[in-house]
Write an enzyme that holds these catalytic residues in place. Structure first.
Site, PDB file in Angstrom:
ATOM      1  CB  CYS A  85      16.414  71.170 151.177  1.00 36.60           C
ATOM      2  SG  CYS A  85      17.707  72.157 150.408  1.00 36.60           S
ATOM      3  CG  HIS A 126      11.968  70.331 147.592  1.00 35.98           C
ATOM      4  ND1 HIS A 126      12.047  70.516 146.226  1.00 35.98           N
ATOM      5  CD2 HIS A 126      12.978  71.068 148.125  1.00 35.98           C
ATOM      6  CE1 HIS A 126      13.037  71.331 145.947  1.00 35.98           C
ATOM      7  NE2 HIS A 126      13.632  71.680 147.086  1.00 35.98           N
ATOM      8  CB  THR A 129      13.320  49.454 150.759  1.00 39.13           C
ATOM      9  OG1 THR A 129      14.594  49.769 150.207  1.00 39.13           O
ATOM     10  CG2 THR A 129      12.524  48.639 149.745  1.00 39.13           C
ATOM     11  CB  ALA A 170      10.073  79.410 154.604  1.00 36.11           C
ATOM     12  CB  THR A 183      19.596  78.234 153.150  1.00 38.06           C
ATOM     13  OG1 THR A 183      18.903  77.791 151.987  1.00 38.06           O
ATOM     14  CG2 THR A 183      20.812  79.047 152.733  1.00 38.06           C
ATOM     15  CB  SER A 210      21.332  72.873 150.589  1.00 35.02           C
ATOM     16  OG  SER A 210      20.855  73.959 149.830  1.00 35.02           O
ATOM     17  CG  PHE A 267      19.847  66.352 150.292  1.00 37.33           C
ATOM     18  CD1 PHE A 267      20.895  66.848 151.043  1.00 37.33           C
ATOM     19  CD2 PHE A 267      18.846  67.227 149.893  1.00 37.33           C
ATOM     20  CE1 PHE A 267      20.955  68.189 151.386  1.00 37.33           C
ATOM     21  CE2 PHE A 267      18.886  68.563 150.231  1.00 37.33           C
ATOM     22  CZ  PHE A 267      19.946  69.052 150.980  1.00 37.33           C
TER      23      PHE A 267
END
Length: 236
Positions: free
Chosen positions: A54, A108, A154, A70, A56, A47, A2
């Site tokens: 991320c 992640h 930033t 999960a 599904t 995704s 991404f």
């Protein structure tokens, strides 16, 4: 992969802790509505980053989609704090051939951070965060990238003693993400710069290996860093 450029803000329409449907598989699922803009080219298995995580797609229609979460994802993120009606940042996975406006974001999530304060500065907002996993601080540097709830931002200042950093949110980002709905004590998902993690891994691997196997370039850099540190100590 991404970019951290949020495409749209969706709304949680359902959070099912034990989804017994075929696509739910007796696990935790999340259904998000008001997402028509990012579903025009959607397919099962695609995704989508939800607050920087991320996930599904297991079901979708014209306006909403469902994703599974999960147990490990629940541990690493603050997605378990979402309720029906909660707003979430959404971004589809990168497409080849488009401009790259943010930074490399894997989706992640590394950990969560707690908001310490939110302070206005004319039309901008200053957010200060406390990083709950102090081991991540080595990857957070002034003027470097960080992804907060899926938004590429930033880093402005870092306090390594207190495990804190801050960012400044411009008006456009305030209007197009969920950040303005956050307040002190709230948790956010953070993903540190993946390039920094890779560099850190290489250096740590070199330091822990036999000196004879360290490449000459890395060894030179390590020697220079040590010499500079010793010089600074001598001056003190």
């Amino acid at each position: 992969m991404f970019t951290g450029i949020v495409e749209i803000v969706g709304v949680v329409s359902k959070l099912d802790i034990k989804d017994s449907s075929k696509s739910g598989g007796n696990g935790v699922s999340l259904t998000i509505k008001n997402a028509a803009k990012i579903l025009e080219d959607c397919h099962i298995g695609d995704s989508i980053a939800v607050n920087g995580t991320c996930l599904t797609v297991t079901e979708f229609d014209e306006d909403s989609f469902k994703v599974g979460i999960a147990p490990e994802t629940l541990k690493k993120t603050c997605l378990d704090q979402l309720l029906e009606g909660s707003k979430v940042n959404l971004e589809r996975a990168m497409a080849i051939g488009f401009r790259f406006g943010g930074h490399f974001v894997q989706g992640h999530v590394d950990s969560t951070a707690k908001i310490i304060s939110v302070k206005p500065d004319e039309n901008s907002l200053w957010f200060e965060f406390n990083v709950l996993d102090e081991s991540l601080m080595q990857y957070i540097v002034p003027k470097g990238f960080i992804c907060i709830d899926g938004t590429s931002l930033t880093v402005c200042d870092v306090d390594y003693q207190k495990n804190t950093f801050n960012i400044m949110l411009i008006a456009h980002t305030q209007e197009n993400t969920i950040m303005t709905s956050k307040a002190a004590e709230d948790l956010v998902n953070i993903e540190v710069d993946m390039l920094g993690k890779y560099v850190g891994s290489v250096v740590q691997g070199a330091l822990s290996s036999d000196s004879s196997t360290i490449s000459s370039t890395i060894k030179q850099l390590i020697d220079i860093a040590i010499d500079k540190k010793l010089e600074s100590l001598d001056k003190k």
